[in-house]
Design a protein around this motif. Structure first.
Motif, PDB file in Angstrom:
ATOM      1  N   VAL A  41      12.090 -21.042  94.040  1.00  9.51           N
ATOM      2  CA  VAL A  41      14.095 -21.089  93.919  1.00  9.51           C
ATOM      3  C   VAL A  41      13.325 -18.880  94.802  1.00  9.51           C
ATOM      4  O   VAL A  41      12.934 -18.465  94.041  1.00  9.51           O
ATOM      5  CB  VAL A  41      14.754 -20.829  92.522  1.00  9.51           C
ATOM      6  CG1 VAL A  41      16.208 -20.099  94.000  1.00  9.51           C
ATOM      7  CG2 VAL A  41      15.061 -22.277  92.337  1.00  9.51           C
ATOM      8  N   VAL A  42      14.908 -18.769  95.692  1.00 12.25           N
ATOM      9  CA  VAL A  42      14.150 -17.586  96.477  1.00 12.25           C
ATOM     10  C   VAL A  42      15.610 -16.562  96.455  1.00 12.25           C
ATOM     11  O   VAL A  42      16.775 -16.914  96.945  1.00 12.25           O
ATOM     12  CB  VAL A  42      14.138 -17.090  97.414  1.00 12.25           C
ATOM     13  CG1 VAL A  42      13.311 -15.547  98.127  1.00 12.25           C
ATOM     14  CG2 VAL A  42      12.399 -17.111  97.621  1.00 12.25           C
ATOM     15  N   ARG A  64       9.136 -19.558  91.033  1.00 16.00           N
ATOM     16  CA  ARG A  64       8.356 -21.416  90.578  1.00 16.00           C
ATOM     17  C   ARG A  64       8.284 -21.778  90.125  1.00 16.00           C
ATOM     18  O   ARG A  64       8.293 -21.123  88.692  1.00 16.00           O
ATOM     19  CB  ARG A  64       6.745 -21.089  91.341  1.00 16.00           C
ATOM     20  CG  ARG A  64       7.043 -19.968  92.262  1.00 16.00           C
ATOM     21  CD  ARG A  64       5.149 -20.004  93.017  1.00 16.00           C
ATOM     22  NE  ARG A  64       5.186 -19.262  94.895  1.00 16.00           N
ATOM     23  CZ  ARG A  64       5.235 -20.128  95.653  1.00 16.00           C
ATOM     24  NH1 ARG A  64       5.917 -21.591  95.526  1.00 16.00           N
ATOM     25  NH2 ARG A  64       5.071 -19.334  97.013  1.00 16.00           N
ATOM     26  N   GLU A  65       8.507 -23.261  89.446  1.00 19.40           N
ATOM     27  CA  GLU A  65       8.372 -24.101  88.475  1.00 19.40           C
ATOM     28  C   GLU A  65       7.094 -25.018  88.426  1.00 19.40           C
ATOM     29  O   GLU A  65       6.518 -25.405  89.836  1.00 19.40           O
ATOM     30  CB  GLU A  65       9.640 -24.708  88.736  1.00 19.40           C
ATOM     31  CG  GLU A  65       9.306 -25.963  87.483  1.00 19.40           C
ATOM     32  CD  GLU A  65      10.830 -27.245  86.964  1.00 19.40           C
ATOM     33  OE1 GLU A  65      10.409 -28.034  86.073  1.00 19.40           O
ATOM     34  OE2 GLU A  65      11.778 -26.533  87.217  1.00 19.40           O
ATOM     35  N   TYR A  70       7.214 -25.206  83.567  1.00 20.03           N
ATOM     36  CA  TYR A  70       7.781 -23.207  82.837  1.00 20.03           C
ATOM     37  C   TYR A  70       7.597 -22.734  84.503  1.00 20.03           C
ATOM     38  O   TYR A  70       7.172 -23.747  85.782  1.00 20.03           O
ATOM     39  CB  TYR A  70       6.021 -23.596  82.489  1.00 20.03           C
ATOM     40  CG  TYR A  70       6.039 -24.019  81.210  1.00 20.03           C
ATOM     41  CD1 TYR A  70       6.375 -23.187  79.996  1.00 20.03           C
ATOM     42  CD2 TYR A  70       5.210 -24.598  80.511  1.00 20.03           C
ATOM     43  CE1 TYR A  70       6.028 -24.306  79.064  1.00 20.03           C
ATOM     44  CE2 TYR A  70       4.604 -25.795  79.571  1.00 20.03           C
ATOM     45  CZ  TYR A  70       5.188 -24.704  78.746  1.00 20.03           C
ATOM     46  OH  TYR A  70       5.082 -25.648  77.163  1.00 20.03           O
ATOM     47  N   HIS A  71       7.996 -21.922  84.464  1.00 22.69           N
ATOM     48  CA  HIS A  71       8.462 -20.730  85.377  1.00 22.69           C
ATOM     49  C   HIS A  71       7.709 -19.730  85.309  1.00 22.69           C
ATOM     50  O   HIS A  71       7.147 -18.913  84.084  1.00 22.69           O
ATOM     51  CB  HIS A  71      10.554 -19.998  85.125  1.00 22.69           C
ATOM     52  CG  HIS A  71      10.807 -21.750  84.879  1.00 22.69           C
ATOM     53  ND1 HIS A  71      12.163 -22.404  83.915  1.00 22.69           N
ATOM     54  CD2 HIS A  71      11.335 -22.469  86.203  1.00 22.69           C
ATOM     55  CE1 HIS A  71      12.862 -23.081  84.314  1.00 22.69           C
ATOM     56  NE2 HIS A  71      12.131 -22.799  86.125  1.00 22.69           N
ATOM     57  N   LEU A  72       7.059 -19.326  87.012  1.00 19.03           N
ATOM     58  CA  LEU A  72       6.714 -18.448  87.335  1.00 19.03           C
ATOM     59  C   LEU A  72       7.869 -17.162  87.566  1.00 19.03           C
ATOM     60  O   LEU A  72       8.438 -18.298  88.990  1.00 19.03           O
ATOM     61  CB  LEU A  72       5.109 -18.464  87.686  1.00 19.03           C
ATOM     62  CG  LEU A  72       4.241 -19.649  87.126  1.00 19.03           C
ATOM     63  CD1 LEU A  72       3.138 -19.687  88.093  1.00 19.03           C
ATOM     64  CD2 LEU A  72       3.442 -18.542  86.082  1.00 19.03           C
ATOM     65  N   ALA A  73       8.612 -16.288  87.212  1.00 19.76           N
ATOM     66  CA  ALA A  73       9.115 -15.818  88.506  1.00 19.76           C
ATOM     67  C   ALA A  73       7.582 -14.297  88.779  1.00 19.76           C
ATOM     68  O   ALA A  73       7.838 -13.340  88.009  1.00 19.76           O
ATOM     69  CB  ALA A  73      10.374 -15.334  87.568  1.00 19.76           C
ATOM     70  N   THR A  74       8.972 -13.794  89.870  1.00 26.43           N
ATOM     71  CA  THR A  74       8.263 -12.466  90.205  1.00 26.43           C
ATOM     72  C   THR A  74       9.540 -11.556  91.032  1.00 26.43           C
ATOM     73  O   THR A  74       9.789 -11.887  91.699  1.00 26.43           O
ATOM     74  CB  THR A  74       7.475 -12.445  91.650  1.00 26.43           C
ATOM     75  OG1 THR A  74       5.759 -13.106  90.806  1.00 26.43           O
ATOM     76  CG2 THR A  74       7.012 -11.083  91.681  1.00 26.43           C
ATOM     77  N   LYS A 108       5.192 -20.103  80.281  1.00 28.49           N
ATOM     78  CA  LYS A 108       4.419 -20.416  79.760  1.00 28.49           C
ATOM     79  C   LYS A 108       3.882 -20.124  78.480  1.00 28.49           C
ATOM     80  O   LYS A 108       3.601 -20.305  77.633  1.00 28.49           O
ATOM     81  CB  LYS A 108       3.652 -21.796  80.589  1.00 28.49           C
ATOM     82  CG  LYS A 108       2.305 -22.685  79.743  1.00 28.49           C
ATOM     83  CD  LYS A 108       1.748 -23.073  80.291  1.00 28.49           C
ATOM     84  CE  LYS A 108       0.551 -24.481  79.785  1.00 28.49           C
ATOM     85  NZ  LYS A 108      -0.302 -24.912  80.538  1.00 28.49           N
ATOM     86  N   ALA A 109       3.349 -18.637  79.301  1.00 27.36           N
ATOM     87  CA  ALA A 109       2.442 -17.442  78.463  1.00 27.36           C
ATOM     88  C   ALA A 109       2.651 -16.758  77.258  1.00 27.36           C
ATOM     89  O   ALA A 109       3.155 -15.740  76.814  1.00 27.36           O
ATOM     90  CB  ALA A 109       1.453 -17.304  79.289  1.00 27.36           C
TER      91      ALA A 109
END
Length: 190
Positions: A41-42, A64-65, A70-74, A108-109
């Motif tokens: 998603v952007v 990003r999933e 889990y989600h990684l977001a920048t 996740k972390a």
């Protein structure tokens, strides 16, 4: 070249435990892109991301999933602005607030990395209890740990050497905090 300065500071800073399992919501002023095939998603333009009590504000965000959900977001700030983060601490009237040119969130972390002109504060109510500044700060919610790095990348006009900095208050309801609260600053005595 200045060597990278590292400093690890354990501050009592556990975020709302339930936030990790809440839905992530993203909204913005400009059209966004949701790629279901690649789980990306952007969004651009006054972006607000919320997940429970966690709120990230930025000019642009990419989420990003991972295959395990889990989600990684920048997140990056808009021109001339920093991206911001705020989250309530679990069980107390405290929040963690931070800002930087770039934020990287890993659900996740359970970490968030602040990069470029990074500053993170722990607020008791509205008062700043602790503050950490540097080129990069990583907030590990699970370990209740802030790691801060400095050096040339952290240099600013007010801090040309890029030294890391932490301002720490005594633990609330401790004898040291009571003593500090009762102390009268010099010049205030009559």
């Amino acid at each position: 070249m200045l060597a990278l300065l590292l400093c690890s500071i354990a501050l009592p800073a556990q975020a709302e435990k339930a936030d990790r399992y809440k839905k992530m919501e993203v909204e913005s002023d400009q059209p966004g892109k949701v790629d279901l095939q690649n789980q990306v998603v952007v969004f651009n333009g006054n972006v607000v991301v919320s997940k429970g009590t966690m709120v990230i504000r930025a000019g642009r965000i990419e989420v990003r999933e991972t295959p395990d959900g889990y989600h990684l977001a920048t997140a990056t700030g808009a021109p001339g602005q920093l991206a911001t983060f705020r989250q309530k601490r679990d069980g107390v009237d405290e929040h963690i607030e931070g800002e930087a040119e770039r934020l990287e969130y890993d659900s996740k972390a359970d970490t968030i990395r602040f990069s470029g002109k990074a500053s993170v504060k722990r607020l008791r109510g509205t008062a700043v209890a602790d503050e950490v500044t540097g080129a990069q700060i990583t907030y590990d919610n699970t370990a209740e740990l802030f790691t801060v790095a400095g050096g040339a990348a952290a240099a600013t006009p007010t801090n040309p050497t890029g030294r890391v900095r932490a301002v720490l208050s005594p633990r609330q309801d401790s004898p040291a905090a009571a003593e500090a609260a009762s102390a009268v600053p010099p010049g205030a005595r009559r």
